[in-house]
Design a protein around this motif. Sequence first.
Motif, mmCIF file in Angstrom:
data_model
loop_
_atom_site.group_PDB
_atom_site.id
_atom_site.type_symbol
_atom_site.label_atom_id
_atom_site.label_comp_id
_atom_site.label_asym_id
_atom_site.label_seq_id
_atom_site.Cartn_x
_atom_site.Cartn_y
_atom_site.Cartn_z
ATOM 1 N N GLY A 12 33.524 34.482 -5.475
ATOM 2 C CA GLY A 12 32.571 34.634 -4.157
ATOM 3 C C GLY A 12 31.951 33.346 -3.812
ATOM 4 N N THR A 13 30.913 33.456 -2.902
ATOM 5 C CA THR A 13 30.374 32.304 -2.233
ATOM 6 C C THR A 13 28.923 32.380 -2.117
ATOM 7 O OG1 THR A 13 30.186 31.071 -0.255
ATOM 8 C CG2 THR A 13 30.114 33.637 0.078
ATOM 9 N N LEU A 14 28.330 31.190 -2.271
ATOM 10 C CA LEU A 14 26.548 31.176 -2.269
ATOM 11 C C LEU A 14 26.480 31.358 -0.652
ATOM 12 C CD1 LEU A 14 24.527 30.675 -4.000
ATOM 13 C CD2 LEU A 14 24.333 28.441 -3.356
ATOM 14 N N ASP A 15 25.344 32.074 -0.509
ATOM 15 C CA ASP A 15 24.994 32.324 0.935
ATOM 16 C C ASP A 15 23.650 31.884 1.127
ATOM 17 O OD1 ASP A 15 25.242 33.231 3.549
ATOM 18 O OD2 ASP A 15 24.306 35.395 2.827
ATOM 19 N N VAL A 16 23.486 30.764 1.846
ATOM 20 C CA VAL A 16 22.272 30.333 1.926
ATOM 21 C C VAL A 16 21.397 30.373 3.490
ATOM 22 C CG1 VAL A 16 20.891 27.860 1.611
ATOM 23 C CG2 VAL A 16 23.001 28.460 0.410
ATOM 24 N N THR A 17 20.419 30.626 3.582
ATOM 25 C CA THR A 17 19.512 30.423 4.873
ATOM 26 C C THR A 17 18.209 29.647 4.553
ATOM 27 O OG1 THR A 17 20.117 32.838 5.361
ATOM 28 C CG2 THR A 17 18.091 31.754 6.511
ATOM 29 N N ALA A 22 18.758 31.642 -1.142
ATOM 30 C CA ALA A 22 20.235 31.360 -1.497
ATOM 31 C C ALA A 22 20.565 32.876 -2.251
ATOM 32 C CB ALA A 22 20.550 30.136 -2.203
ATOM 33 N N ARG A 23 21.744 33.292 -2.241
ATOM 34 C CA ARG A 23 22.327 34.393 -2.881
ATOM 35 C C ARG A 23 23.704 34.319 -3.250
ATOM 36 N NH1 ARG A 23 23.523 39.430 0.604
ATOM 37 N NH2 ARG A 23 24.155 38.389 2.637
ATOM 38 N N PHE A 24 23.997 34.643 -4.376
ATOM 39 C CA PHE A 24 25.636 34.423 -4.470
ATOM 40 C C PHE A 24 26.087 36.060 -4.321
ATOM 41 C CE2 PHE A 24 29.327 35.734 -7.134
ATOM 42 C CZ PHE A 24 30.222 34.542 -6.945
ATOM 43 N N VAL A 25 27.315 35.853 -3.295
ATOM 44 C CA VAL A 25 27.797 37.268 -2.691
ATOM 45 C C VAL A 25 29.295 37.313 -3.193
ATOM 46 C CG1 VAL A 25 28.379 38.253 -0.746
ATOM 47 C CG2 VAL A 25 26.327 36.748 -0.658
ATOM 48 N N PRO A 26 29.444 38.377 -4.200
ATOM 49 C CA PRO A 26 30.735 38.384 -4.581
ATOM 50 C C PRO A 26 31.752 38.889 -3.851
ATOM 51 C CG PRO A 26 29.532 40.208 -5.292
ATOM 52 C CD PRO A 26 28.544 39.239 -4.577
ATOM 53 N N ALA A 27 32.896 38.453 -3.835
ATOM 54 C CA ALA A 27 33.874 39.038 -3.155
ATOM 55 C C ALA A 27 34.154 40.316 -3.538
ATOM 56 C CB ALA A 27 35.187 38.225 -3.411
ATOM 57 N N ALA A 28 35.105 40.989 -2.774
ATOM 58 C CA ALA A 28 35.216 42.657 -3.105
ATOM 59 C C ALA A 28 35.872 42.789 -4.415
ATOM 60 C CB ALA A 28 36.212 43.182 -1.762
ATOM 61 N N GLY A 29 35.400 43.824 -5.187
ATOM 62 C CA GLY A 29 35.745 44.209 -6.390
ATOM 63 C C GLY A 29 34.871 43.679 -7.328
ATOM 64 N N THR A 55 25.656 39.150 -9.146
ATOM 65 C CA THR A 55 24.741 38.569 -7.982
ATOM 66 C C THR A 55 23.658 37.622 -8.776
ATOM 67 O OG1 THR A 55 23.391 40.337 -8.086
ATOM 68 C CG2 THR A 55 25.211 40.422 -6.487
ATOM 69 N N ASP A 56 23.393 36.841 -7.900
ATOM 70 C CA ASP A 56 22.390 35.798 -8.229
ATOM 71 C C ASP A 56 21.556 35.478 -6.991
ATOM 72 O OD1 ASP A 56 20.663 34.161 -9.880
ATOM 73 O OD2 ASP A 56 21.774 32.587 -9.176
ATOM 74 N N SER A 57 20.238 35.404 -7.039
ATOM 75 C CA SER A 57 19.482 35.030 -5.976
ATOM 76 C C SER A 57 18.187 34.050 -6.337
ATOM 77 C CB SER A 57 19.014 36.370 -5.152
ATOM 78 O OG SER A 57 17.936 36.658 -5.741
ATOM 79 N N PHE A 58 17.647 33.120 -5.499
ATOM 80 C CA PHE A 58 16.726 32.289 -5.650
ATOM 81 C C PHE A 58 16.259 31.862 -4.343
ATOM 82 C CE2 PHE A 58 20.368 29.577 -5.716
ATOM 83 C CZ PHE A 58 19.989 28.468 -5.104
ATOM 84 N N GLU A 59 14.992 30.998 -4.315
ATOM 85 C CA GLU A 59 14.214 30.604 -3.327
ATOM 86 C C GLU A 59 13.535 29.563 -3.419
ATOM 87 O OE1 GLU A 59 10.460 33.467 -2.155
ATOM 88 O OE2 GLU A 59 12.514 33.923 -1.067
ATOM 89 N N ILE A 60 13.123 28.555 -2.632
ATOM 90 C CA ILE A 60 12.438 27.141 -2.653
ATOM 91 C C ILE A 60 11.436 27.423 -1.492
ATOM 92 C CG2 ILE A 60 12.394 25.067 -3.009
ATOM 93 C CD1 ILE A 60 15.346 24.974 -3.833
ATOM 94 N N GLY A 61 10.319 27.416 -1.571
ATOM 95 C CA GLY A 61 9.485 27.656 -0.547
ATOM 96 C C GLY A 61 8.225 26.352 -0.321
ATOM 97 N N ARG A 62 7.804 26.183 0.657
ATOM 98 C CA ARG A 62 6.660 25.111 0.712
ATOM 99 C C ARG A 62 5.208 25.723 0.186
ATOM 100 N NH1 ARG A 62 7.904 20.644 3.931
ATOM 101 N NH2 ARG A 62 9.997 20.633 5.113
ATOM 102 N N LYS A 63 4.530 25.056 -0.081
ATOM 103 C CA LYS A 63 3.338 25.560 -0.627
ATOM 104 C C LYS A 63 2.460 25.951 0.362
ATOM 105 C CE LYS A 63 2.886 22.186 -4.475
ATOM 106 N NZ LYS A 63 2.110 21.201 -5.295
#
Length: 378
Positions: A346-351, A359-366, A370-378
């Motif tokens: 799969g791929t890491l998908d980042v906005t 960010a989140r890990f998006v698996p390929a078909a089948g 998954t994994d997800s995380f975020e970094i934010g400003r205070k």
Amino acid sequence: MTALSKHGGGSRLAPATSLVLAVLLTACQPGPPVPPPSSESPASPSTSAAVPSGPAGSAPAAPTTAPAAPTAPAAVHFTAQGDIGLGTGAREVLDTISSLRPELSLALGDFSYEAGREHEFCDMVTGKLGGDFPYQVVTGNHESDGHDGDIANIVGCLPNRLPGLQGEYGIQWYADYPERAPLVRFIMVSPGIRFHDGNTLDYSRGSERWRWTAAALDGARSRKIPWTVVGMHTPCLSVGKYECQAGRDFTNLLIDKKADLVLTGHDHNYQRTHQLGRGQGCPALVPDTFSGGCLTDSDSAMVKGSGTVFATVGTGGVGLYEVNDQDPEAPYFAAWSGKNRDAALGTLDVTATADRLSARFVPAAGYTFTDSFEIGRK
């Protein structure tokens, strides 16, 4: 008035008067045209600038409009993955990327895995993502020395698509995205990679490439670019197959300079750390050991500036490696996936927005991991 003298029934101009008249007539002839003041440049000191009409003695009117400042985009959307190959898995991951519709993708090295098939790899990528899609590459070890491909051939058929890029594309470069009012500085480097001459590039402390990387990170901060994302092929921290090929000192440099996200490949699995930083409880991050003082945030919602997140995304298509949850570095990691545990390509998908990097890990078909995380400003 013209003075006339009468003589012998005729009239003629007096000599003195005739001279005056000649001068006056000459003065009335048109001279060379004077060009109008240019709107492109200020008037010269000898040219009077036009003053807008208004009450006598009033100051010139201020311009009614000012040049528009660059408008920051609402978000930047990109993907990242390495270790791709030419097989079915690679095509499935490219299909996943295509379905996500990112603005660009960071390709973290190891492409065709076979010399002479680089153009076939490029055709696969452009066939899935489009000929003009910014598929932004940095070399892996399989194409750096020419044995399993050549990064020069990859760069030739998958050229840079980002304006304003600085450095040597495919080896060591950075680009601000978007070019005007950027939200992200992408910095791509090649520590721990062997090239044609049999030597690895020098990213040791104080070296030219060390200083280049430090300046690229400092420059992003001075420009007030919200996010810095570093991409390279070799990781340092790992619960997979490899040791710290990127180098301890170079890894600590990225932490010291507060890179927000460091992306790698090489290990054919997915691994993502908590946020790591240096301080009184962590004078330096030491590979193959664990120090709790280096953990600055251990949940999935982290604060910008508190540390660096490292993510290995060697899941672009080739066969996966195993992960070891007994590795001494394992406590640094928040999530992992490998051949022996939650296997997934799969791929890491980042906005990225001005205030948040998600960010989140998006698996390929089948696949289901998954994994997800975020970094934010205070």
